[in-house]
Design an enzyme around this catalytic site. Sequence first.
Site, PDB file in Angstrom:
ATOM      1  N   ASP A 231     -32.921 -10.887 -29.382  1.00 55.98           N
ATOM      2  CA  ASP A 231     -31.555 -11.121 -28.937  1.00 55.98           C
ATOM      3  C   ASP A 231     -30.714 -11.200 -30.207  1.00 55.98           C
ATOM      4  O   ASP A 231     -30.958 -12.061 -31.050  1.00 55.98           O
ATOM      5  CB  ASP A 231     -31.434 -12.439 -28.181  1.00 55.98           C
ATOM      6  CG  ASP A 231     -32.248 -12.482 -26.899  1.00 55.98           C
ATOM      7  OD1 ASP A 231     -33.090 -11.598 -26.689  1.00 55.98           O
ATOM      8  OD2 ASP A 231     -32.032 -13.413 -26.111  1.00 55.98           O
TER       9      ASP A 231
ATOM     10  N   LYS B  59     -26.048  -9.728 -23.105  1.00 54.29           N
ATOM     11  CA  LYS B  59     -26.204 -11.149 -22.775  1.00 54.29           C
ATOM     12  C   LYS B  59     -24.861 -11.833 -22.973  1.00 54.29           C
ATOM     13  O   LYS B  59     -24.164 -11.571 -23.954  1.00 54.29           O
ATOM     14  CB  LYS B  59     -27.283 -11.736 -23.697  1.00 54.29           C
ATOM     15  CG  LYS B  59     -27.677 -13.154 -23.432  1.00 54.29           C
ATOM     16  CD  LYS B  59     -28.877 -13.516 -24.319  1.00 54.29           C
ATOM     17  CE  LYS B  59     -29.233 -14.968 -24.238  1.00 54.29           C
ATOM     18  NZ  LYS B  59     -30.397 -15.292 -25.097  1.00 54.29           N
TER      19      LYS B  59
ATOM     20  N   LYS C  84     -27.995 -10.292 -18.926  1.00 55.47           N
ATOM     21  CA  LYS C  84     -28.578 -11.625 -18.928  1.00 55.47           C
ATOM     22  C   LYS C  84     -27.438 -12.622 -18.979  1.00 55.47           C
ATOM     23  O   LYS C  84     -26.641 -12.619 -19.915  1.00 55.47           O
ATOM     24  CB  LYS C  84     -29.512 -11.837 -20.110  1.00 55.47           C
ATOM     25  CG  LYS C  84     -30.117 -13.229 -20.056  1.00 55.47           C
ATOM     26  CD  LYS C  84     -31.204 -13.463 -21.052  1.00 55.47           C
ATOM     27  CE  LYS C  84     -31.738 -14.881 -20.867  1.00 55.47           C
ATOM     28  NZ  LYS C  84     -32.583 -15.280 -21.958  1.00 55.47           N
TER      29      LYS C  84
END
Length: 179
Positions: free
Chosen positions: A54, A118, A148
């Site tokens: 990430d 995300k 996400k």
Amino acid sequence: PAAICIPYTCIPNKGIKDGIEIATVINFPLGNGSVEEIKKEVSEATKAGATELDVVWDFNAFNTGDVQAALMPVITVVECCRDTNMKIKAILETSALRNVSGAVRTVVEACPTVDFLKTSTGKHASGGATLEAVRAMLDNMPIEMGIKVSGGVRTLTDVENFMGVVSQKRGKRGLSQDR
């Protein structure tokens, strides 16, 4: 598959239980690390056994109009992982952005191989995911790219509301484990 997100310096030598991916965050928390720092983090995370990265993009640079600096962290991670099966999530920090739709389009255009977008690190003072930001993200990203929702999701009602938005925009496929 499920994933647990932990600092790469804390990944156990024995790994994690079978079937659980190991995610770690690169360029945390503000997204303003140098290319060299990011490459070092990617290398160390990969050696430690991370299977998902990430990466926090430089959302402050994006807000000031410096798109190249904003994208540099994501582009660096994508290039470092080009010949691997590493899953990559770009963390936008949507609560700190002035233009979520523009940010999503910018990342998608420059880095179409990113697996997920995300919403948040969950650590920024401005907050985490909002229904408005998730709608804007889904409206501006390809259906093949996963989303996400992270940060600010604290109750079952929050989960149900976010799932409702994703289902409304993408159907049941949008709620699958694979995306």
